[in-house]
Design a protein around this motif. Structure first.
Motif, PDB file in Angstrom:
ATOM      1  N   GLY A   1       0.845  -1.188   0.000  1.00  0.00           N
ATOM      2  CA  GLY A   1       0.000   0.000   0.000  1.00  0.00           C
ATOM      3  C   GLY A   1       0.880   1.236   0.000  1.00  0.00           C
ATOM      4  O   GLY A   1       2.107   1.124   0.072  1.00  0.00           O
ATOM      5  N   HIS A   2       0.247   2.400  -0.101  1.00  0.00           N
ATOM      6  CA  HIS A   2       1.034   3.636  -0.002  1.00  0.00           C
ATOM      7  C   HIS A   2       0.268   4.696   0.760  1.00  0.00           C
ATOM      8  O   HIS A   2      -0.966   4.740   0.704  1.00  0.00           O
ATOM      9  N   THR A   3       1.002   5.536   1.481  1.00  0.00           N
ATOM     10  CA  THR A   3       0.368   6.553   2.330  1.00  0.00           C
ATOM     11  C   THR A   3       0.340   7.921   1.664  1.00  0.00           C
ATOM     12  O   THR A   3      -0.298   8.832   2.189  1.00  0.00           O
TER      13      THR A   3
ATOM     14  N   PHE B   1      -9.915   6.791  -1.795  1.00  0.00           N
ATOM     15  CA  PHE B   1     -10.040   5.643  -2.706  1.00  0.00           C
ATOM     16  C   PHE B   1      -8.647   5.142  -3.101  1.00  0.00           C
ATOM     17  O   PHE B   1      -8.388   3.944  -3.167  1.00  0.00           O
ATOM     18  N   ASP B   2      -7.745   6.110  -3.325  1.00  0.00           N
ATOM     19  CA  ASP B   2      -6.361   5.791  -3.730  1.00  0.00           C
ATOM     20  C   ASP B   2      -5.406   6.416  -2.720  1.00  0.00           C
ATOM     21  O   ASP B   2      -4.913   7.507  -2.954  1.00  0.00           O
ATOM     22  N   MET B   3      -5.078   5.702  -1.626  1.00  0.00           N
ATOM     23  CA  MET B   3      -5.669   4.464  -1.179  1.00  0.00           C
ATOM     24  C   MET B   3      -5.655   4.361   0.336  1.00  0.00           C
ATOM     25  O   MET B   3      -5.344   3.338   0.909  1.00  0.00           O
TER      26      MET B   3
ATOM     27  N   ASP C   1       6.044   7.132  -1.363  1.00  0.00           N
ATOM     28  CA  ASP C   1       6.358   7.860  -2.599  1.00  0.00           C
ATOM     29  C   ASP C   1       5.824   7.177  -3.860  1.00  0.00           C
ATOM     30  O   ASP C   1       6.355   7.373  -4.945  1.00  0.00           O
ATOM     31  N   GLU C   2       4.740   6.403  -3.695  1.00  0.00           N
ATOM     32  CA  GLU C   2       4.217   5.666  -4.853  1.00  0.00           C
ATOM     33  C   GLU C   2       3.683   6.593  -5.928  1.00  0.00           C
ATOM     34  O   GLU C   2       3.862   6.350  -7.125  1.00  0.00           O
ATOM     35  N   GLU C   3       3.034   7.672  -5.508  1.00  0.00           N
ATOM     36  CA  GLU C   3       2.391   8.556  -6.489  1.00  0.00           C
ATOM     37  C   GLU C   3       3.403   9.315  -7.354  1.00  0.00           C
ATOM     38  O   GLU C   3       3.027   9.924  -8.356  1.00  0.00           O
ATOM     39  N   ILE C   4       4.663   9.316  -6.960  1.00  0.00           N
ATOM     40  CA  ILE C   4       5.661  10.014  -7.770  1.00  0.00           C
ATOM     41  C   ILE C   4       6.629   9.012  -8.404  1.00  0.00           C
ATOM     42  O   ILE C   4       7.744   9.360  -8.777  1.00  0.00           O
TER      43      ILE C   4
ATOM     44  N   CYS D   1      -2.967  -3.638  -2.576  1.00  0.00           N
ATOM     45  CA  CYS D   1      -4.272  -3.165  -2.088  1.00  0.00           C
ATOM     46  C   CYS D   1      -4.663  -1.827  -2.697  1.00  0.00           C
ATOM     47  O   CYS D   1      -5.323  -1.005  -2.060  1.00  0.00           O
ATOM     48  N   GLU D   2      -4.250  -1.595  -3.930  1.00  0.00           N
ATOM     49  CA  GLU D   2      -4.687  -0.411  -4.673  1.00  0.00           C
ATOM     50  C   GLU D   2      -6.195  -0.543  -4.929  1.00  0.00           C
ATOM     51  O   GLU D   2      -6.754  -1.632  -4.821  1.00  0.00           O
ATOM     52  N   PRO D   3      -6.866   0.570  -5.283  1.00  0.00           N
ATOM     53  CA  PRO D   3      -8.312   0.524  -5.451  1.00  0.00           C
ATOM     54  C   PRO D   3      -8.773  -0.516  -6.462  1.00  0.00           C
ATOM     55  O   PRO D   3      -8.087  -0.793  -7.447  1.00  0.00           O
TER      56      PRO D   3
HETATM   57 ZN   LIG Z   1      -2.459   4.331  -5.447  1.00  0.00          ZN
END
Ligand SMILES: [Zn+2]
Length: 377
Positions: free
Chosen positions: A83-85, A112-114, A146-149, A171-173
């Motif tokens: 997962g990512h925060t 939702f994400d996430m 840092d998943e979104e980048i 566990c992404e949406p």
């Molecule tokens: Zn995500």
């Protein structure tokens, strides 16, 4: 296993409360201090669930910390939950999209994400502890920051933990209730042009426009799209010029590339890196690289999906699978040959927008599903 849906239904109020708390700690990528508050929350909650869980924080400069939980040790190889925060929403977005429930939809920035799914993971650990259930395998949870980048620092950790694991659940949406058995890979590039400035009225002929050069290159880039192969090339940002009456000296644009195979990724990269300038007075400079490899729908992935589908059928619903254009950290795992099932999070919609929401009724259903999958594998 049969008691799981009842258990999560009974816990719903507390889960909603936790999700609200987590969503209201705004955590855009690159905000280390906010991320620290978030990780503190997860650490405190994890300790409340069990003092036996092993907790690890891995600091990432200017980003915050990645958070690892190791639970239920045994001689088996662990299963990895990812997962990512971090979220894409800048601080203050909460005022434009207040955390609220309306007509069964729970709205919030990054819900939702996430973020709701990060809470979901903890609730599954809590269920196993409270119901005295020993899952089939040890569970490793990695919540990266840092998943979104593109996971500049999280990637190495994801790969390290994946290699120690039997398989990985991301566990992404969920996509409309379905899990994701394939994802495109991604690459991003920047094209900079440098021309010759001149007065646009007095002597435009002395100038060479950096913007015109970019415009011509965009036509070329657009021609690289191959929808049949699933290859997309899009210029998504453009910047240039200094004033409304000056032939622009500089300009730049960002190029988003998506592909379903590494062969395509390399073909497109070669095309982009060998672009030639149309106007010899304008120089062009290209940077960037392939980021995430595609997550391919291998036999192992299908096998994991089939098992998850059986668990869902026992709870009375058809799970469904889909392949999507967006990448996740699951792409890195799949590239190592470790089986991955992605999109196990809660159903909702509006990722990365101000309309982001999850369906509250889906929370106990997804919790029971993920817990059931962990008991079946
Ligand atoms: Zn995500």
């Amino acid at each position: 296993m049969r008691m799981l849906p009842d258990y999560f239904n009974a816990k719903q109020a507390g889960i909603l409360e936790s999700i609200q708390q987590v969503v209201e700690i705004e955590t855009p990528s690159y905000n280390a201090s906010q991320n620290a508050v978030m990780v503190d929350w997860f650490e405190a909650e994890t300790r409340r669930i069990s003092a036996d869980f092993q907790i690890e924080r891995i600091f990432a400069e200017n980003l915050g910390a990645h958070f690892i939980i190791r639970a239920f040790p045994s001689n088996e190889k662990p299963v990895l939950l990812l997962g990512h925060t971090d979220t894409v929403h800048p601080i203050g977005t909460i005022s434009k999209n207040p955390t609220r429930i309306e007509g069964g939809k729970f709205y919030g920035c990054g819900i939702f994400d996430m973020k709701a799914n990060c809470v979901l993971i903890l609730e599954i650990l809590r269920a196993f502890v409270e119901l005295n259930i020993q899952p089939t395998r040890p569970i490793t949870i990695l919540l990266s920051c840092d998943e979104e980048i593109g996971s500049p620092t999280g990637r190495a950790l994801v790969e390290r933990e994946a290699l120690k694991s039997e398989f990985c659940f991301v566990c992404e949406p969920s996509a409309g209730g379905k899990v994701k058995t394939g994802r495109k890979g991604t690459a991003s590039y920047t094209l900079k042009t440098h021309g010759v400035p001149a007065h646009a009225g007095l002597e435009p002929e002395k100038g060479a426009s950096a913007i015109l050069e970019i415009a011509r290159q965009i036509e070329k880039l657009n021609a690289l799209n191959d929808l049949q192969k699933g290859t997309t090339v899009n210029v998504c940002q453009i910047n240039g010029g200094t004033a409304s009456n000056v032939i622009p000296e500089t300009a730049e644009c960002s190029i988003d590339v998506r592909f379903t195979s590494m062969t395509e990724a390399k073909r497109i990269e070669k095309e982009i890196k060998t672009l030639q300038n149309f106007d010899e007075r304008v120089s062009i400079e290209i940077s960037g690289e392939i980021n995430r490899p595609p997550l391919e729908r291998t036999k192992d992935v299908v096998h994991l999906y089939e098992k998850a589908r059986q668990v869902a059928l026992k709870s009375g619903f058809e799970l469904g699978e889909t392949q999507v254009g967006g990448a996740s950290d699951g792409n890195f795992v799949g590239a190592l040959g470790v089986p991955v099932l992605d999109g196990l999070g809660i159903a909702g919609d509006g990722a990365h927008t101000l309309d982001e929401f999850i369906f509250t009724s889906d929370i106990p259903k997804r919790a029971a599903l993920l817990a059931g999958i962990l008991l079946a594998n």
